[in-house]
Write an enzyme that holds these catalytic residues in place. Structure first.
Site, short mmCIF file in Angstrom:
data_model
loop_
_atom_site.label_atom_id
_atom_site.label_comp_id
_atom_site.label_asym_id
_atom_site.label_seq_id
_atom_site.Cartn_x
_atom_site.Cartn_y
_atom_site.Cartn_z
N CYS A 109 11.76 8.49 4.71
CA CYS A 109 11.87 8.64 3.53
C CYS A 109 13.72 8.72 3.88
CB CYS A 109 11.50 9.62 2.85
SG CYS A 109 10.14 9.23 1.95
N LYS A 138 15.11 5.68 2.29
CA LYS A 138 15.73 4.90 0.56
C LYS A 138 17.04 4.82 0.39
CE LYS A 138 13.37 7.55 -2.51
NZ LYS A 138 12.98 8.71 -2.93
N ASP A 174 10.83 8.80 -13.19
CA ASP A 174 10.21 10.08 -12.74
C ASP A 174 9.00 9.38 -11.55
OD1 ASP A 174 7.76 11.87 -12.78
OD2 ASP A 174 8.49 11.85 -14.84
N ASP A 175 8.19 10.59 -11.30
CA ASP A 175 7.85 9.60 -9.60
C ASP A 175 6.50 8.21 -9.16
OD1 ASP A 175 8.40 11.88 -7.98
OD2 ASP A 175 7.48 13.31 -9.70
N ASP A 198 4.70 3.34 -2.54
CA ASP A 198 5.94 3.41 -1.07
C ASP A 198 5.45 3.12 -0.15
OD1 ASP A 198 7.91 5.01 -0.11
OD2 ASP A 198 7.66 6.97 -1.67
N GLY A 206 -4.38 -5.40 0.96
CA GLY A 206 -2.70 -5.92 0.83
C GLY A 206 -1.97 -6.70 1.50
N HIS A 207 -1.19 -6.82 1.61
CA HIS A 207 -0.69 -7.77 2.03
C HIS A 207 0.64 -7.28 3.02
CE1 HIS A 207 1.89 -11.14 0.98
NE2 HIS A 207 2.55 -10.57 1.07
#
Length: 355
Positions: free
Chosen positions: A20, A23, A55-56, A73, A144-145
């Site tokens: 993270c 980011k 918010d999250d 994420d 997914g991708h």
């Protein structure tokens, strides 16, 4: 560690950031969000939490008893072991659902991979690690991708469910609440040291154990005991995420630096200068929001800003919080009371020592 990355490939050397800490800085993100302007109204289900709240995760009400939580994420390699990277990425992605007081249901893989440079078997290890962690939280991975990219990235899009009346949000901290943190800080400095070959095996293993631990138990206890305000601590650091919660709630906070739990060796590594760029960006952004006592050690001040990956939940709990903390510890969560919500300029934080 369950699987080992081939020694010729150190995943953490393949990206400028890790976890993270890669980011966008808070300053850039706020500039981006301010540039959105008014978004068009879209007819459909009732939006309980959307883009404006910051918010999250987003929350859509399905009926009187159920709400759908949506989040995503992904990030660049945070450790050298592919399987562990997947485990950490999954725990981090699921954390946004737990931070809202929900339970994850299904997840989709999101992967960017340099297929000509790294074996697909390594990506398979990443995905297997992620699937194992998701399964431990009762969450199925259903597809997914993937894209080709010179810098490897992995994460998940996650759907969860929650009771609308029991959501945890960032805007309900109240004066008199106590602040409770459920994981130690320091993953940013540890993985930065790992990238530079300066972190010993035990230190890395302690950090990995913290990052792969789900926030499931902490969320369940919080919801069961009526907590209403919470967030998870990730790339903006403890102080950055606390500032967002306080600003949204219209309150300030006093933080007790000596009570904040730290990972083993994190303080020593910070003192040696293993500080990620994301942490330094947090320090720059928060300097007008945070007042740190001169009695607080410099290394601790750094760690309060440290860009975390798959950090714990930060809760604002009506005082006294002793019953909540006791129940969290009974579920194996290393919870600590680290401060109080006080009246003041919304978002302001006073960090003190020796309280």
């Amino acid at each position: 560690m369950s699987e080992t990355t081939p020694p010729a490939v150190r995943l953490t050397t393949l990206s400028p950031g890790a976890g993270c800490a890669c980011k966008l800085p808070q300053s850039s993100l706020e500039q981006l969000m301010n540039g959105f302007g008014a978004l068009p109204d879209v007819p459909g289900p009732e939006m309980i939490v959307g883009l404006a709240e910051g918010d999250d995760a987003a929350v859509i009400q399905l009926d009187s008893g159920q709400a759908l939580i949506l989040t995503t994420d992904f990030f660049t390699p945070i450790v050298d072991d592919a399987y562990d990277w997947g485990r950490i990425a999954a725990a981090n992605a699921l954390s946004d659902v737990y931070a809202m007081g929900g339970r994850p249901l299904v997840a989709l893989n999101l992967a960017a991979w340099p297929g000509d440079e790294l074996p697909l078997s390594m990506l398979a290890s990443v995905m297997k690690g992620a699937a194992a962690t998701a399964a431990s939280g009762g969450c199925a991975v259903v597809g997914g991708h993937t894209i080709s990219d010179p810098v490897p990235k992995y994460g998940m899009a996650v759907l969860g469910l929650a009771a609308p009346s029991r959501l945890l949000t960032i805007d309900r901290a109240r004066v008199g609440d106590e602040l409770v943190l459920t994981k130690p800080l320091g993953t940013g400095v540890v993985v930065t040291a790992l990238k530079q070959g300066a972190a010993d095996r035990m230190t890395v293993e302690e950090a990995v154990a913290s990052m792969v631990a789900l926030n499931e138990a902490a969320s369940e206890v919080a919801v069961s005991m009526g907590v209403r305000a919470a967030t998870d601590v990730t790339g903006f650091g403890l102080l950055g995420h606390l500032r967002r919660m306080l600003k949204a709630s219209g309150v300030a906070a006093d933080l007790d630096a000596d009570r904040v739990p730290l990972l083993p060796d994190a303080r020593e590594l910070a003192a040696k200068g293993y500080v990620p760029g994301g942490t330094r960006a947090n320090m720059d952004f928060l300097q007008d929001w945070v007042q740190i006592s001169v009695a607080v050690d410099e290394e601790v001040a750094i760690l309060l800003h440290d860009a975390q990956t798959s950090g714990g939940l930060l809760m604002s709990v009506p005082s006294p919080s002793s019953d909540l903390v006791e129940r969290l510890r009974g579920r194996g969560v290393a919870a600590a009371v680290i401060g109080q919500v006080v009246p003041g300029t919304p978002g302001r934080i006073n960090v003190r020592a020796g309280v």
